[in-house]
Design an enzyme around this catalytic site. Structure first.
Site, PDB file in Angstrom:
ATOM      1  N   PRO A  79       0.777  -1.218   0.000  1.00 35.57           N
ATOM      2  CA  PRO A  79       0.000   0.000   0.000  1.00 35.57           C
ATOM      3  C   PRO A  79       0.808   1.267   0.000  1.00 35.57           C
ATOM      4  O   PRO A  79       1.517   1.584   0.953  1.00 35.57           O
ATOM      5  CB  PRO A  79      -0.800  -0.082   1.307  1.00 35.57           C
ATOM      6  CG  PRO A  79      -0.372  -1.326   1.968  1.00 35.57           C
ATOM      7  CD  PRO A  79       0.859  -1.775   1.317  1.00 35.57           C
ATOM      8  N   GLU A  80       0.651   1.963  -1.053  1.00 33.38           N
ATOM      9  CA  GLU A  80       0.925   3.391  -1.051  1.00 33.38           C
ATOM     10  C   GLU A  80      -0.431   4.056  -0.808  1.00 33.38           C
ATOM     11  O   GLU A  80      -1.479   3.412  -0.909  1.00 33.38           O
ATOM     12  CB  GLU A  80       1.509   3.820  -2.395  1.00 33.38           C
ATOM     13  CG  GLU A  80       2.926   3.303  -2.641  1.00 33.38           C
ATOM     14  CD  GLU A  80       3.987   4.343  -2.300  1.00 33.38           C
ATOM     15  OE1 GLU A  80       3.596   5.458  -1.882  1.00 33.38           O
ATOM     16  OE2 GLU A  80       5.175   4.051  -2.460  1.00 33.38           O
TER      17      GLU A  80
END
Length: 270
Positions: free
Chosen positions: A2-3
DNA sequence: CTAAATACCTGATGGC
DNA sequence: TGCCATCAGGTATTTA
């Protein structure tokens, strides 16, 4: 995975299934995440979910009793399944819904968390010291310039510090610095005001555009509809060591900074 | 106070 | 095919 764009994409994906909805039950199959999933997490099913929100890379589910604070770590995802679909290995937490759907928290590396907090969620220790949201009005060139003063760390390390600004991960740190023409190893305190303005703008732009495209896919990101995202092809430098810079054809360089892979163009960035 | 190192964990990948 | 080393999008915590 996750960005920030993936986290926001996930939030938007699960929101229709949870907002103003009553969770039937919370099932914890493996509580050993980064911190133990507390038994009190079942209180999430004791009242309707009022808000599905995000702070930095934390997803927050709030009801009148408290808030679930969820982080996806390096390998986590949340997805919507039909309850008839068997859960998979590493599906550690399930939120059973009334409409035969289930929200599944999946995290092979278990760097993520699934906590419960009662009281104002912004006062939780994990959230209390976070810097501004990169897409909020408080995140300005002036703010970033001030934050860089007297800081000798590489500018890439600084923008990845969540106490300075939240949500800038390893991919988009390299991308935003490329777009700004600033070398990642440059000492933060050496940035000019003009460079801080440019970097602020590029951080905002790269995150905003990525959110619009539904997030970057690398390895195992599955969005909440179960479909992979599709943004990786539009990265300029991340993961492109040796490939020609799309601006000047100079081969992209890779280095390591604070134990993280870092990519840049030695000709375009100074 | 800042900065750097360490810790958590599984799985994909590539070399031999 | 198997075995081993290396790397992976995060970030709180510890150490210097």
């Amino acid at each position: 995975m996750p960005e920030l764009p993936e986290v926001e994409t996930t939030r938007r994906g699960i929101e229709p299934f949870l907002h103003n909805k009553q969770i039937k039950s919370v099932q914890v199959h493996n509580s050993s995440l980064r911190w133990p999933v507390p038994n009190t997490i079942t209180r999430l099913a004791d009242a309707r979910v009022q808000h599905v929100s995000r702070r930095g890379k934390y997803i927050v589910l709030t009801n009148k009793l408290g808030s679930a604070i969820i982080h996806l770590g390096m390998s986590g995802s949340l997805r919507i399944d039909k309850q008839t679909i068997p859960k998979r290995k590493h599906d550690h937490v399930e939120l059973l819904l009334a409409n035969k759907h289930v929200v599944r928290f999946h995290d092979p590396r278990r760097f993520g968390c699934f906590l419960w907090h009662e009281g104002p969620v912004e006062e939780h220790p994990l959230l209390a010291k976070l810097g501004p949201e990169p897409l909020a009005n408080q995140f300005t060139g002036e703010y970033l310039f001030t934050a860089t003063r007297k800081r000798n760390v590489p500018i890439k390390t600084l923008i990845m510090n969540s106490q300075v600004v939240v949500g800038v991960g390893n991919i988009y740190a390299s991308e935003a610095l490329f777009m700004s023409g600033i070398r990642p190893g440059k000492a933060a305190k050496r940035l000019s005001r003009r460079e801080a303005d440019a970097l602020c703008k590029q951080i905002r732009d790269v995150l905003q555009k990525s959110i619009e495209k539904g997030g970057t896919t690398l390895r195992d990101f599955i969005n909440s509809d179960g479909e992979p995202g599709y943004f990786a092809q539009s990265l300029f430098v991340y993961g492109r060591e040796g490939e020609p810079c799309q601006t000047c054809k100079t081969p992209i360089k890779k280095t390591v900074m604070a134990q993280r892979s870092t990519f840049y163009c030695s000709a375009c960035q100074s």
